[in-house]
Design an enzyme around this catalytic site. Structure first.
Site, PDB file in Angstrom:
ATOM      1  N   THR A 244      57.203  40.815  53.424  1.00  0.00           N
ATOM      2  CA  THR A 244      58.367  40.364  53.071  1.00  0.00           C
ATOM      3  C   THR A 244      58.895  39.388  54.217  1.00  0.00           C
ATOM      4  O   THR A 244      60.502  38.438  53.563  1.00  0.00           O
ATOM      5  CB  THR A 244      59.084  41.817  53.400  1.00  0.00           C
ATOM      6  OG1 THR A 244      59.025  42.407  54.201  1.00  0.00           O
ATOM      7  CG2 THR A 244      58.651  42.483  52.326  1.00  0.00           C
TER       8      THR A 244
ATOM      9  N   VAL B 237      64.553  39.213  53.431  1.00  0.00           N
ATOM     10  CA  VAL B 237      65.342  40.178  52.188  1.00  0.00           C
ATOM     11  C   VAL B 237      63.865  41.350  51.571  1.00  0.00           C
ATOM     12  O   VAL B 237      63.350  41.212  49.971  1.00  0.00           O
ATOM     13  CB  VAL B 237      65.774  38.945  50.268  1.00  0.00           C
ATOM     14  CG1 VAL B 237      66.986  38.731  50.975  1.00  0.00           C
ATOM     15  CG2 VAL B 237      65.163  37.860  50.453  1.00  0.00           C
ATOM     16  N   HIS B 238      63.326  41.714  52.589  1.00  0.00           N
ATOM     17  CA  HIS B 238      62.573  42.391  52.430  1.00  0.00           C
ATOM     18  C   HIS B 238      63.092  43.231  51.266  1.00  0.00           C
ATOM     19  O   HIS B 238      61.508  43.423  50.350  1.00  0.00           O
ATOM     20  CB  HIS B 238      62.809  43.723  53.579  1.00  0.00           C
ATOM     21  CG  HIS B 238      62.282  42.837  54.285  1.00  0.00           C
ATOM     22  ND1 HIS B 238      61.512  42.916  55.096  1.00  0.00           N
ATOM     23  CD2 HIS B 238      64.033  43.034  55.935  1.00  0.00           C
ATOM     24  CE1 HIS B 238      61.867  42.454  56.868  1.00  0.00           C
ATOM     25  NE2 HIS B 238      63.309  42.680  56.998  1.00  0.00           N
ATOM     26  N   ASP B 239      63.754  44.135  50.629  1.00  0.00           N
ATOM     27  CA  ASP B 239      63.660  44.830  49.881  1.00  0.00           C
ATOM     28  C   ASP B 239      63.437  44.769  48.173  1.00  0.00           C
ATOM     29  O   ASP B 239      62.524  45.480  47.278  1.00  0.00           O
ATOM     30  CB  ASP B 239      64.643  45.890  50.050  1.00  0.00           C
ATOM     31  CG  ASP B 239      64.973  46.878  50.705  1.00  0.00           C
ATOM     32  OD1 ASP B 239      66.074  46.881  50.767  1.00  0.00           O
ATOM     33  OD2 ASP B 239      64.429  47.793  51.453  1.00  0.00           O
TER      34      ASP B 239
ATOM     35  N   CYS C 238      61.365  42.099  47.521  1.00  0.00           N
ATOM     36  CA  CYS C 238      59.548  42.687  47.407  1.00  0.00           C
ATOM     37  C   CYS C 238      59.242  43.475  46.029  1.00  0.00           C
ATOM     38  O   CYS C 238      58.454  43.523  45.244  1.00  0.00           O
ATOM     39  CB  CYS C 238      59.007  42.399  48.005  1.00  0.00           C
ATOM     40  SG  CYS C 238      59.593  40.407  49.641  1.00  0.00           S
TER      41      CYS C 238
END
Ligand code: RIB
Ligand code: CA
Length: 312
Positions: A189, A233-235, A237
């Site tokens: 991420t 924007v980790h989530d 992914c």
């Protein structure tokens, strides 16, 4: 035209969760949202999920989940996401109702027909507790797409990522259950970052959702990862890894989740087959690379028009 997979999303909104929810609305058939203590309290993650659903003009049931981890003390990440969990936004009481069905029962109910897909973008407390409550669930979940863990660096300790560190016992229980998992850890991420140019694009689009998410991204940029490469924007992914798999590469891995109360807590260590005692690897895939510009284009399209339908 891409199909829109039917999913349940378990999350702890949270600023990057907010972008992931918009992606879920645009590229999936979002059947339900379950909330968990993580970035902020479950009171706030639940209120925030209801607010984001209403902001998008959608109708999705929101089910309150765990207020505390399975064994460790609850923590938050409000220094990054703000006290509310959505930056310094004053989050109004949303007209979107909170379901009276608890998250665990909503997860079990969602999986009753089998072949279920779940996207989780917070600590795995709800998932682990649902798996513990109904042993048949492991066979009725087709795959869990999880933003969490890391095969390289951590963001809470040197090796532990927040979602894993926040409830390490839930990670161990979920991975040990044998449920099929694709893990989108920090190793992946951190490749997908949004910056001030993307804020400007959201502001220029000037839709109800893009204007608010621009404010959230601005806040995230001021309080998130302290470098000028933009904010991961980790989530998003984990969600886009389901809907647009062609933008990611994944590899089979044996993951060992550490729960010890020391500097290994929350580590998701890759062990080769031999190290894992030659056990047949559970169906665990680890995402390793992303086509970041293409992923970010999809995130922006969803933030601008979450009900706009799947992209090509
Ligand atoms: O480490 C990043 C993860 O922790 C993301 O899911 C973010 O929302 C926080 O929950
Ligand atoms: Ca999250």
């Amino acid at each position: 035209m891409k199909s829109r997979p039917r999913i349940l999303m378990d999350c702890d909104p949270g600023i990057d969760d907010a972008f992931a929810i918009m992606c879920a609305l645009r590229y999936c058939d979002l059947a339900a949202i379950t909330t968990v203590n993580g970035n902020v309290s479950v009171d706030n993650t639940t209120r925030n999920a209801r607010h984001l659903v209403h902001l998008a003009g959608a109708e999705v049931p929101v089910h309150r989940g765990a207020a505390t981890p399975m064994e460790v003390l609850a923590i938050t990440a409000d220094e990054v996401h703000g006290i509310s969990g959505l930056g310094d936004l004053h989050v109004p009481e949303s007209p979107s109702p909170e379901s009276d069905v608890p998250a665990i029962d909503a997860i079990i109910d969602f999986c009753r027909e089998g072949g279920a897909t779940i996207v989780a973008t917070g600590p795995l407390t709800n998932i682990a507790q649902a798996l513990a409550k109904d042993a048949t669930l492991v066979d009725r979940i087709d795959r869990l797409f999880w933003m969490g863990g890391s095969t390289t660096v951590g963001n809470v300790t040197e090796k532990a990522e927040f979602n894993a560190w926040a409830d390490p016992h839930a990670v161990a229980a979920t991975f040990d259950s044998g449920v099929a998992i694709t893990m989108f850890g920090l190793n992946l991420t951190y490749q997908v970052r949004m910056n001030s140019e993307h804020v400007a694009m959201l502001r220029q689009a000037a839709t109800t959702t893009s204007a608010e998410l621009a404010d959230l991204l601005d806040y995230y940029s001021e309080h998130g990862v302290a470098d000028d490469e933009g904010q991961p924007v980790h989530d998003t992914c984990a969600l886009l890894g389901l809907t647009h798999p062609e933008l990611f590469t994944v590899a089979e891995s044996n993951i060992v989740a550490h729960v010890t109360d020391d500097d290994r807590r929350g580590m998701t260590e890759v062990q080769n087959h031999a190290e894992a005692g030659g056990q047949p690897s559970a169906d665990v895939l680890v995402a390793n690379t992303a086509d970041a510009p293409a992923v970010i284009d999809l995130v922006i399209n969803a933030a601008v028009d979450p009900l706009g339908g799947p992209s090509q």
